[in-house]
Design a protein around this motif. Structure first.
Motif, PDB file in Angstrom:
ATOM      1  N   HIS A  60      29.542  21.824  13.296  1.00 51.74           N
ATOM      2  CA  HIS A  60      28.404  20.920  13.476  1.00 51.74           C
ATOM      3  C   HIS A  60      27.557  20.874  12.204  1.00 51.74           C
ATOM      4  O   HIS A  60      26.931  21.873  11.840  1.00 51.74           O
ATOM      5  CB  HIS A  60      27.575  21.446  14.649  1.00 51.74           C
ATOM      6  CG  HIS A  60      26.412  20.611  15.023  1.00 51.74           C
ATOM      7  ND1 HIS A  60      25.110  21.060  14.931  1.00 51.74           N
ATOM      8  CD2 HIS A  60      26.340  19.345  15.500  1.00 51.74           C
ATOM      9  CE1 HIS A  60      24.292  20.119  15.356  1.00 51.74           C
ATOM     10  NE2 HIS A  60      25.008  19.069  15.702  1.00 51.74           N
ATOM     11  N   ARG A  61      27.597  19.748  11.534  1.00 48.30           N
ATOM     12  CA  ARG A  61      26.916  19.577  10.234  1.00 48.30           C
ATOM     13  C   ARG A  61      27.486  20.565   9.202  1.00 48.30           C
ATOM     14  O   ARG A  61      26.771  21.038   8.328  1.00 48.30           O
ATOM     15  CB  ARG A  61      25.401  19.732  10.374  1.00 48.30           C
ATOM     16  CG  ARG A  61      24.823  18.963  11.559  1.00 48.30           C
ATOM     17  CD  ARG A  61      23.325  19.137  11.699  1.00 48.30           C
ATOM     18  NE  ARG A  61      22.880  18.680  13.022  1.00 48.30           N
ATOM     19  CZ  ARG A  61      21.652  18.787  13.497  1.00 48.30           C
ATOM     20  NH1 ARG A  61      20.705  19.301  12.741  1.00 48.30           N
ATOM     21  NH2 ARG A  61      21.344  18.355  14.697  1.00 48.30           N
ATOM     22  N   GLY A  62      28.761  20.905   9.345  1.00 45.38           N
ATOM     23  CA  GLY A  62      29.398  21.943   8.536  1.00 45.38           C
ATOM     24  C   GLY A  62      29.164  23.295   9.196  1.00 45.38           C
ATOM     25  O   GLY A  62      28.933  23.382  10.398  1.00 45.38           O
ATOM     26  N   HIS A  70      24.857  19.732   6.269  1.00 44.98           N
ATOM     27  CA  HIS A  70      25.295  18.526   5.569  1.00 44.98           C
ATOM     28  C   HIS A  70      25.206  18.657   4.049  1.00 44.98           C
ATOM     29  O   HIS A  70      24.622  17.821   3.350  1.00 44.98           O
ATOM     30  CB  HIS A  70      24.509  17.300   6.050  1.00 44.98           C
ATOM     31  CG  HIS A  70      24.872  16.874   7.445  1.00 44.98           C
ATOM     32  ND1 HIS A  70      26.175  16.771   7.881  1.00 44.98           N
ATOM     33  CD2 HIS A  70      24.101  16.527   8.505  1.00 44.98           C
ATOM     34  CE1 HIS A  70      26.196  16.385   9.149  1.00 44.98           C
ATOM     35  NE2 HIS A  70      24.947  16.242   9.560  1.00 44.98           N
ATOM     36  N   THR A  71      25.803  19.747   3.560  1.00 44.09           N
ATOM     37  CA  THR A  71      25.994  19.905   2.118  1.00 44.09           C
ATOM     38  C   THR A  71      27.476  20.182   1.892  1.00 44.09           C
ATOM     39  O   THR A  71      28.180  20.624   2.821  1.00 44.09           O
ATOM     40  CB  THR A  71      25.187  21.102   1.572  1.00 44.09           C
ATOM     41  OG1 THR A  71      25.597  22.295   2.266  1.00 44.09           O
ATOM     42  CG2 THR A  71      23.684  20.885   1.753  1.00 44.09           C
ATOM     43  N   LEU A  72      27.937  19.967   0.681  1.00 42.89           N
ATOM     44  CA  LEU A  72      29.338  20.292   0.410  1.00 42.89           C
ATOM     45  C   LEU A  72      29.563  21.795   0.584  1.00 42.89           C
ATOM     46  O   LEU A  72      30.651  22.238   0.948  1.00 42.89           O
ATOM     47  CB  LEU A  72      29.745  19.819  -0.988  1.00 42.89           C
ATOM     48  CG  LEU A  72      29.915  18.298  -1.133  1.00 42.89           C
ATOM     49  CD1 LEU A  72      30.290  17.915  -2.559  1.00 42.89           C
ATOM     50  CD2 LEU A  72      30.961  17.744  -0.157  1.00 42.89           C
ATOM     51  N   GLY A  73      28.517  22.598   0.362  1.00 41.62           N
ATOM     52  CA  GLY A  73      28.629  24.037   0.589  1.00 41.62           C
ATOM     53  C   GLY A  73      28.839  24.367   2.053  1.00 41.62           C
ATOM     54  O   GLY A  73      29.631  25.254   2.403  1.00 41.62           O
ATOM     55  N   SER A  74      28.143  23.638   2.916  1.00 43.85           N
ATOM     56  CA  SER A  74      28.268  23.855   4.360  1.00 43.85           C
ATOM     57  C   SER A  74      29.644  23.404   4.852  1.00 43.85           C
ATOM     58  O   SER A  74      30.290  24.073   5.673  1.00 43.85           O
ATOM     59  CB  SER A  74      27.149  23.082   5.058  1.00 43.85           C
ATOM     60  OG  SER A  74      27.240  23.186   6.444  1.00 43.85           O
ATOM     61  N   TYR A  75      30.102  22.267   4.336  1.00 41.71           N
ATOM     62  CA  TYR A  75      31.429  21.757   4.748  1.00 41.71           C
ATOM     63  C   TYR A  75      32.528  22.691   4.244  1.00 41.71           C
ATOM     64  O   TYR A  75      33.488  22.990   4.947  1.00 41.71           O
ATOM     65  CB  TYR A  75      31.668  20.357   4.184  1.00 41.71           C
ATOM     66  CG  TYR A  75      30.688  19.301   4.664  1.00 41.71           C
ATOM     67  CD1 TYR A  75      30.021  19.410   5.884  1.00 41.71           C
ATOM     68  CD2 TYR A  75      30.427  18.166   3.894  1.00 41.71           C
ATOM     69  CE1 TYR A  75      29.128  18.438   6.314  1.00 41.71           C
ATOM     70  CE2 TYR A  75      29.542  17.183   4.317  1.00 41.71           C
ATOM     71  CZ  TYR A  75      28.893  17.323   5.519  1.00 41.71           C
ATOM     72  OH  TYR A  75      28.012  16.359   5.946  1.00 41.71           O
ATOM     73  N   LEU A  98      26.390   5.104   2.344  1.00 40.03           N
ATOM     74  CA  LEU A  98      26.290   6.011   3.496  1.00 40.03           C
ATOM     75  C   LEU A  98      26.188   7.446   2.989  1.00 40.03           C
ATOM     76  O   LEU A  98      27.046   7.912   2.226  1.00 40.03           O
ATOM     77  CB  LEU A  98      27.513   5.876   4.402  1.00 40.03           C
ATOM     78  CG  LEU A  98      27.703   4.519   5.080  1.00 40.03           C
ATOM     79  CD1 LEU A  98      28.913   4.559   6.010  1.00 40.03           C
ATOM     80  CD2 LEU A  98      26.453   4.100   5.842  1.00 40.03           C
ATOM     81  N   VAL A  99      25.135   8.132   3.421  1.00 36.68           N
ATOM     82  CA  VAL A  99      24.949   9.534   3.017  1.00 36.68           C
ATOM     83  C   VAL A  99      24.894  10.415   4.264  1.00 36.68           C
ATOM     84  O   VAL A  99      24.639   9.936   5.378  1.00 36.68           O
ATOM     85  CB  VAL A  99      23.665   9.719   2.174  1.00 36.68           C
ATOM     86  CG1 VAL A  99      23.795   8.982   0.848  1.00 36.68           C
ATOM     87  CG2 VAL A  99      22.426   9.265   2.931  1.00 36.68           C
ATOM     88  N   CYS A 100      25.139  11.704   4.050  1.00 36.04           N
ATOM     89  CA  CYS A 100      25.263  12.636   5.170  1.00 36.04           C
ATOM     90  C   CYS A 100      23.927  13.338   5.419  1.00 36.04           C
ATOM     91  O   CYS A 100      23.561  14.276   4.693  1.00 36.04           O
ATOM     92  CB  CYS A 100      26.347  13.662   4.863  1.00 36.04           C
ATOM     93  SG  CYS A 100      27.949  12.910   4.526  1.00 36.04           S
ATOM     94  N   ARG A 101      23.212  12.863   6.406  1.00 37.65           N
ATOM     95  CA  ARG A 101      21.958  13.467   6.876  1.00 37.65           C
ATOM     96  C   ARG A 101      21.908  13.289   8.376  1.00 37.65           C
ATOM     97  O   ARG A 101      22.356  12.263   8.890  1.00 37.65           O
ATOM     98  CB  ARG A 101      20.725  12.771   6.288  1.00 37.65           C
ATOM     99  CG  ARG A 101      20.415  12.980   4.812  1.00 37.65           C
ATOM    100  CD  ARG A 101      19.918  14.380   4.496  1.00 37.65           C
ATOM    101  NE  ARG A 101      21.037  15.232   4.109  1.00 37.65           N
ATOM    102  CZ  ARG A 101      20.983  16.535   3.909  1.00 37.65           C
ATOM    103  NH1 ARG A 101      19.836  17.175   4.108  1.00 37.65           N
ATOM    104  NH2 ARG A 101      22.027  17.228   3.553  1.00 37.65           N
ATOM    105  N   VAL A 170      22.422  15.832  -1.639  1.00 39.84           N
ATOM    106  CA  VAL A 170      22.822  15.143  -0.398  1.00 39.84           C
ATOM    107  C   VAL A 170      24.149  14.445  -0.684  1.00 39.84           C
ATOM    108  O   VAL A 170      24.221  13.602  -1.575  1.00 39.84           O
ATOM    109  CB  VAL A 170      21.753  14.105   0.005  1.00 39.84           C
ATOM    110  CG1 VAL A 170      22.239  13.257   1.184  1.00 39.84           C
ATOM    111  CG2 VAL A 170      20.436  14.804   0.339  1.00 39.84           C
ATOM    112  N   PRO A 171      25.207  14.792   0.042  1.00 42.10           N
ATOM    113  CA  PRO A 171      26.508  14.162  -0.246  1.00 42.10           C
ATOM    114  C   PRO A 171      26.611  12.752   0.317  1.00 42.10           C
ATOM    115  O   PRO A 171      26.015  12.448   1.366  1.00 42.10           O
ATOM    116  CB  PRO A 171      27.516  15.082   0.443  1.00 42.10           C
ATOM    117  CG  PRO A 171      26.758  15.795   1.501  1.00 42.10           C
ATOM    118  CD  PRO A 171      25.299  15.801   1.114  1.00 42.10           C
ATOM    119  N   THR A 172      27.344  11.897  -0.370  1.00 47.86           N
ATOM    120  CA  THR A 172      27.700  10.609   0.229  1.00 47.86           C
ATOM    121  C   THR A 172      28.930  10.825   1.100  1.00 47.86           C
ATOM    122  O   THR A 172      29.687  11.791   0.906  1.00 47.86           O
ATOM    123  CB  THR A 172      28.048   9.559  -0.849  1.00 47.86           C
ATOM    124  OG1 THR A 172      29.233   9.986  -1.528  1.00 47.86           O
ATOM    125  CG2 THR A 172      26.902   9.385  -1.845  1.00 47.86           C
TER     126      THR A 172
END
Ligand code: G3P
Ligand code: CA
Length: 384
Positions: A60-62, A70-75, A98-101, A170-172
């Motif tokens: 969930h959100r990474g 919702h960061t590349l670190g979390s994913y 589109l961004v991931c928030r 913030v990742p796209t």
């Protein structure tokens, strides 16, 4: 928070009731394992998700229990832990990226409030009938948004995660698609995503329709097919209907509390509530354009006034009877978020008996679960 009955007869009774109810429905732990075997064998002809392990652990959100969401670190951490699917929530920038928030209000998950150059962007607006004051993605170009740094949403509960504040942008969604492609090649298996359109009616009203943009990206990265390794999801059914006209990617309708109404229903004057949508006619309707539902866990196993789990509803059986899979949300390890019967002690930030909670929910026969801590979810899923 009350002292939780995390051990003893009360908790066992809840689990026992859930298991017994699941068995009576043919969806208990044993039947769940059989279903898992059946579904993971379905790679040949059916939709791609039939090849996923069941229960499917959706980050969930990474791995947001351990890194700012919702960061590349979390994913990346979620993928390293072995999560089966990784979730993104999608909102647009002013120039349509589109961004991931989780929401367009980025006050609580970025350092925007500390950035004097954007002080004048602070504003108040109504989003889906709620008045919000803060900074909003739709007021920033992507280039501007990319100067911000992501921060932990709930530092009072997840102090350790603040160590990573400022580490990622913030990742796209396009960056995530590229990352997933890269990681899929490197690891030798597809990286599954679960992408949610946030506030789709609101953004369409601003001329920033999400679905066409999402469909373009899915096509560009070859994830527009029924067997593509991605689920789409929304609390607004019309968003999933729109996606169904654009791509064949599997779709999940999210369901909030029984008394709530999807915002697109409110705007369209549709009187139906979530309580209506989980009835047979409502599920029949959802099954006409979606492959699954994402109910709040309380729709699967309601809580009593003290916050303890009660008997499971018939939602799992009713949804499965229509071929709909269930991806309920959201299980977290901390006492603050667990049902009262699985809390340990009184510290809301301490971990409770999360495994006990997983056991109770998995016993209902759900197909997967959103969790902030995919490592815990994966261990729990091994017991099913
Ligand atoms: O999308 C599943 C779950 O994430 C729904 O809740 O509010 O966290 O997006 P939310
Ligand atoms: Ca979500």
């Amino acid at each position: 928070m009350t002292q939780g009955a995390s051990s003893g007869p009360a908790r066992r009774a809840v689990i026992g009731a859930a298991v017994a109810a699941g068995a009576a429905l043919g969806t208990g732990a044993g039947a769940g394992a059989a279903q898992a075997a059946a579904r993971t064998q379905g790679r040949g002809g059916g939709p791609g998700y039939r090849g996923l392990p069941v229960p499917t652990v959706i980050a969930h959100r990474g791995a947001s229990g351990y890194r700012p969401e919702h960061t590349l670190g979390s994913y990346r951490l979620a993928l390293d832990m072995g999560a089966h699917v990784i979730e993104q929530d999608l909102v647009p920038t002013r120039d349509g990226h589109l961004v991931c928030r989780h929401e367009n209000d980025i006050t609580g998950t970025t350092d925007v409030a500390d950035r004097p150059e954007f002080a004048s962007r602070r504003t108040t607006k109504s989003v889906d009938g709620t008045s919000l004051t803060g900074w909003f993605t739709e007021d920033f170009t992507l280039a501007e948004l990319k100067t911000l740094r992501a921060e932990e949403r709930i530092p009072a509960i997840r102090q350790e995660n603040t160590l990573y504040d400022g580490r990622w942008t913030v990742p796209t969604f396009e960056e995530v698609l590229r990352w997933a492609e890269r990681e899929g090649r490197r690891r030798g298996h597809p990286v599954w995503l679960h992408a949610e359109t946030k506030h789709p009616s609101y953004f369409r009203g601003l001329g920033l329709g999400l679905e066409e943009r999402l469909a373009r990206l899915l096509r560009r990265y070859g994830r527009h097919r029924a067997n593509s390794p991605v689920f789409l999801q929304s609390f607004e059914p019309s968003s999933m209907q729109r996606m169904a006209r654009l791509v064949a990617t599997p779709r999940v309708v999210l369901l909030s509390g029984p008394a709530s109404r999807p915002w697109d229903f409110v705007e369209a004057g549709d009187p139906r509530t979530v309580a209506d949508l989980v009835k047979p006619a409502g599920l029949d309707w959802i099954a006409s354009f979606a492959q699954g539902i994402g109910p709040t866990l309380d729709l699967v196993v309601p809580k009593d006034a003290a916050g303890r789990l009660t008997e499971p509803t018939t939602l799992v059986r009713d949804a499965h009877a229509r071929g709909l899979l269930l991806h309920p949300y959201t299980l977290r390890n901390e006492n603050a978020f667990l049902p009262a019967d699985f809390r340990r002690g009184t510290d809301p930030t301490a971990y409770g008996d999360a495994f006990g909670a997983y056991r109770a929910y998995f016993a209902t026969g759900i197909d997967g679960i959103f969790t902030d801590m995919p490592d815990t979810g994966l261990l729990a899923a091994e017991e099913v």
